[in-house]
Design an enzyme around this catalytic site. Structure first.
Site, PDB file in Angstrom:
ATOM      1  N   CYS A  43       0.819  -1.225   0.000  1.00 56.60           N
ATOM      2  CA  CYS A  43       0.000   0.000   0.000  1.00 56.60           C
ATOM      3  C   CYS A  43       0.846   1.266   0.000  1.00 56.60           C
ATOM      4  CB  CYS A  43      -0.937   0.008   1.198  1.00 56.60           C
ATOM      5  SG  CYS A  43      -2.003  -1.430   1.270  1.00 56.60           S
ATOM      6  N   HIS A  81      -3.402   7.175   2.988  1.00 51.90           N
ATOM      7  CA  HIS A  81      -3.752   5.869   2.431  1.00 51.90           C
ATOM      8  C   HIS A  81      -5.163   5.518   2.897  1.00 51.90           C
ATOM      9  CE1 HIS A  81      -3.911   1.825   1.208  1.00 51.90           C
ATOM     10  NE2 HIS A  81      -3.649   1.296   2.391  1.00 51.90           N
ATOM     11  N   ASN A 135      -9.947  -0.274   0.383  1.00 49.05           N
ATOM     12  CA  ASN A 135      -8.480  -0.169   0.316  1.00 49.05           C
ATOM     13  C   ASN A 135      -8.009  -0.750  -1.025  1.00 49.05           C
ATOM     14  OD1 ASN A 135      -5.722  -0.441   0.592  1.00 49.05           O
ATOM     15  ND2 ASN A 135      -5.807  -1.333   2.652  1.00 49.05           N
TER      16      ASN A 135
HETATM   17  N1  COA Z   1     -18.045  -8.775  10.199  1.00 49.02           N
HETATM   18  C1  COA Z   1     -18.402  -9.085  11.436  1.00 49.02           C
HETATM   19  N2  COA Z   1     -17.537  -9.445  12.388  1.00 49.02           N
HETATM   20  C2  COA Z   1     -16.238  -9.452  12.055  1.00 49.02           C
HETATM   21  C3  COA Z   1     -15.790  -9.118  10.770  1.00 49.02           C
HETATM   22  C4  COA Z   1     -16.759  -8.792   9.815  1.00 49.02           C
HETATM   23  N3  COA Z   1     -16.436  -8.452   8.566  1.00 49.02           N
HETATM   24  N4  COA Z   1     -14.454  -9.223  10.734  1.00 49.02           N
HETATM   25  C5  COA Z   1     -14.062  -9.592  11.949  1.00 49.02           C
HETATM   26  N5  COA Z   1     -15.137  -9.747  12.752  1.00 49.02           N
HETATM   27  C6  COA Z   1     -15.146 -10.155  14.127  1.00 49.02           C
HETATM   28  C7  COA Z   1     -13.960 -11.009  14.453  1.00 49.02           C
HETATM   29  O1  COA Z   1     -14.238 -12.349  14.131  1.00 49.02           O
HETATM   30  C8  COA Z   1     -13.823 -10.785  15.913  1.00 49.02           C
HETATM   31  O2  COA Z   1     -14.774 -11.588  16.560  1.00 49.02           O
HETATM   32  P1  COA Z   1     -14.450 -12.306  17.970  1.00 49.02           P
HETATM   33  O3  COA Z   1     -14.183 -11.167  18.913  1.00 49.02           O
HETATM   34  O4  COA Z   1     -15.689 -13.058  18.255  1.00 49.02           O
HETATM   35  O5  COA Z   1     -13.256 -13.141  17.703  1.00 49.02           O
HETATM   36  C9  COA Z   1     -14.249  -9.357  16.064  1.00 49.02           C
HETATM   37  O6  COA Z   1     -15.031  -9.026  14.938  1.00 49.02           O
HETATM   38  C10 COA Z   1     -13.078  -8.414  16.105  1.00 49.02           C
HETATM   39  O7  COA Z   1     -13.632  -7.203  16.391  1.00 49.02           O
HETATM   40  P2  COA Z   1     -12.743  -6.018  16.788  1.00 49.02           P
HETATM   41  O8  COA Z   1     -11.680  -6.418  17.744  1.00 49.02           O
HETATM   42  O9  COA Z   1     -13.630  -4.934  17.275  1.00 49.02           O
HETATM   43  O10 COA Z   1     -12.110  -5.640  15.408  1.00 49.02           O
HETATM   44  P3  COA Z   1     -11.250  -4.395  15.124  1.00 49.02           P
HETATM   45  O11 COA Z   1     -11.790  -3.218  15.848  1.00 49.02           O
HETATM   46  O12 COA Z   1      -9.802  -4.722  15.316  1.00 49.02           O
HETATM   47  O13 COA Z   1     -11.526  -4.181  13.597  1.00 49.02           O
HETATM   48  C11 COA Z   1     -10.372  -4.388  11.544  1.00 49.02           C
HETATM   49  C12 COA Z   1     -11.055  -5.127  12.687  1.00 49.02           C
HETATM   50  C13 COA Z   1      -9.830  -5.407  10.571  1.00 49.02           C
HETATM   51  C14 COA Z   1     -11.411  -3.543  10.844  1.00 49.02           C
HETATM   52  C15 COA Z   1      -9.236  -3.502  12.116  1.00 49.02           C
HETATM   53  O14 COA Z   1      -8.407  -4.254  12.936  1.00 49.02           O
HETATM   54  C16 COA Z   1      -8.428  -2.841  11.052  1.00 49.02           C
HETATM   55  O15 COA Z   1      -8.915  -2.020  10.304  1.00 49.02           O
HETATM   56  N6  COA Z   1      -7.139  -3.158  10.979  1.00 49.02           N
HETATM   57  C17 COA Z   1      -6.257  -2.576   9.965  1.00 49.02           C
HETATM   58  C18 COA Z   1      -6.545  -3.245   8.658  1.00 49.02           C
HETATM   59  C19 COA Z   1      -5.914  -2.541   7.516  1.00 49.02           C
HETATM   60  O16 COA Z   1      -6.224  -1.407   7.255  1.00 49.02           O
HETATM   61  N7  COA Z   1      -5.041  -3.233   6.797  1.00 49.02           N
HETATM   62  C20 COA Z   1      -4.394  -2.724   5.648  1.00 49.02           C
HETATM   63  C21 COA Z   1      -3.304  -1.812   6.032  1.00 49.02           C
HETATM   64  S1  COA Z   1      -2.490  -1.224   4.650  1.00 49.02           S
END
Ligand code: COA
Length: 346
Positions: free
Chosen positions: A133, A273, A303
């Site tokens: 990215c 980004h 993204n």
């Molecule tokens: N729909 C519903 N539930 C989901 C889900 C979805 N699409 N994806 C994950 N979950 C669940 C998981 O299974 C987990 O459940 P559990 O607690 O029962 O195990 C829970 O949601 C995790 O929630 P949470 O901890 O609140 O997630 P988060 O706040 O960390 O958000 C992301 C998850 C991926 C959105 C976040 O971590 C993120 O944006 N990370 C950076 C990703 C990114 O930008 N990557 C590219 C960088 S270049």
């Protein structure tokens, strides 16, 4: 660090006062988004998720998906043609093509060579760059070096991705985040004109496993096992990636602003980004930026990795939001880990 200087008339008096050096100019930008829209609602048919979860956790509402017979090289070539048209540049004038991508049409030949053939840039050297990215800022910085060294007059820099081909559409943790698209910029040495003031790039290979695609390279070539274990798909530790993204983007942004001696309040537009609304907000808060400084279009495209800030830059320019002389801060983060930032006087 001493930056190369050359006589220049700054359009923006703030830039003139604060930063006397000049790198290279962005003659024009362009982009291409595939037609097919995949909404959050449609993703609920594929995995156990909801529009509410995706919107509240990421800010993404929909993303574009390239057609089956439309490849990264096609997306890249369309974005390039758009930039060439807007800049009044012919294919023959292009000296170098750099394509930043993690989803090349194939491992070799490079996607840049395929683009060279599609657009007919027969005088251009061509290579791919892999910084996930962060790829577009890496490509801008590298393109700038060729302009400044007077090796080339016209460099075409493209960020292009068909991420839909490396997404595990059974993994709700990742499949909601990404989309396909391409953006391009044409770099030239235009004396006494606006352009790229400075850029920085960084990497931390010790955290590569946070965001990776394990198979398909020399370590794990395609095999029955690699397919069965779904190793040809993108994998991510979301929480750790999030934390690293915020920290790296803030320090990269501070570094380039410091180099130009420009305060965040003097920046007209921040183009981050487009990974996640919450990452962008956290970066904005830490940099003490105002909400109206931030350019955000991830609700429409998700993204798009290396294409993300290139598409955003083109959208900001085409919509008339960017005025000549505006100061733009671009800041990126991606797999590798990699990060980067650039300051542009528009
Ligand atoms: N729909 C519903 N539930 C989901 C889900 C979805 N699409 N994806 C994950 N979950 C669940 C998981 O299974 C987990 O459940 P559990 O607690 O029962 O195990 C829970 O949601 C995790 O929630 P949470 O901890 O609140 O997630 P988060 O706040 O960390 O958000 C992301 C998850 C991926 C959105 C976040 O971590 C993120 O944006 N990370 C950076 C990703 C990114 O930008 N990557 C590219 C960088 S270049």
């Amino acid at each position: 660090m001493t930056l190369p200087t050359r006589p220049v008339e700054f359009v923006n008096p703030r830039a003139a006062n604060e930063f006397k050096a000049r790198t290279c100019s962005i003659r024009s930008v362009g982009s291409y988004l595939p037609e097919k829209v995949l909404t959050n609602e449609a993703i609920t048919k594929l995995v156990d998720t909801s529009d509410e979860w995706i919107t509240s956790r990421t800010g993404i509402k929909e993303r574009r998906i390239a057609a089956e017979d439309e490849f990264t090289s096609d997306l890249a070539a369309n974005a390039a043609r758009d930039a060439m048209k807007k800049g009044g540049i012919t294919a023959e004038e292009i000296d170098l093509i750099i394509v930043a991508t993690i989803t090349p049409d194939m491992l070799f030949p490079s996607t840049a060579c395929l683009v060279q053939q599609i657009i007919g840039a027969k005088n251009a050297a061509a290579f791919d760059l892999e910084a996930a990215c962060s790829g577009f800022v890496y490509a801008l910085e590298i393109g700038q070096q060729f302009i400044m060294s007077q090796t080339y007059n016209t460099v075409l820099v493209i960020g292009a991705e068909k991420l839909s081909t490396i997404i595990d559409w059974e993994d709700r943790n990742t499949c909601v985040l990404f989309g396909d698209g391409a953006g391009a910029a044409i770099l030239q040495n235009i004396p006494n004109s606006h352009g790229l003031l400075t850029a920085t790039m960084g990497a931390d290979g010790s955290k590569g496993e946070l965001l990776c695609m394990p198979a398909g390279g020399s370590k794990i070539p395609a095999s029955g096992d690699s397919l069965k274990n779904r190793l040809h798909y993108l994998r991510m530790d979301g929480k750790e990636t999030f934390k690293n993204a915020v920290n790296a983007m803030c320090s990269a942004a501070r570094e380039v602003l410091q180099r130009c001696q420009i305060d965040i309040s003097q920046v007209d537009h921040i183009i981050p980004h487009q990974a996640n609304q919450r990452i962008i907000s956290a970066v904005g808060d830490r940099l003490k930026a105002k909400e109206e400084q931030l350019f955000i279009n991830l609700d429409k495209y998700g993204n798009t990795s290396a294409a993300s800030v290139a598409i955003a830059l083109d959208e900001a320019a085409t919509s008339g939001r960017l005025k000549r002389g505006d100061i733009i801060l671009i800041v990126v983060f991606g797999a590798g880990l990699t990060w980067g930032a650039a300051v542009i006087e528009w």
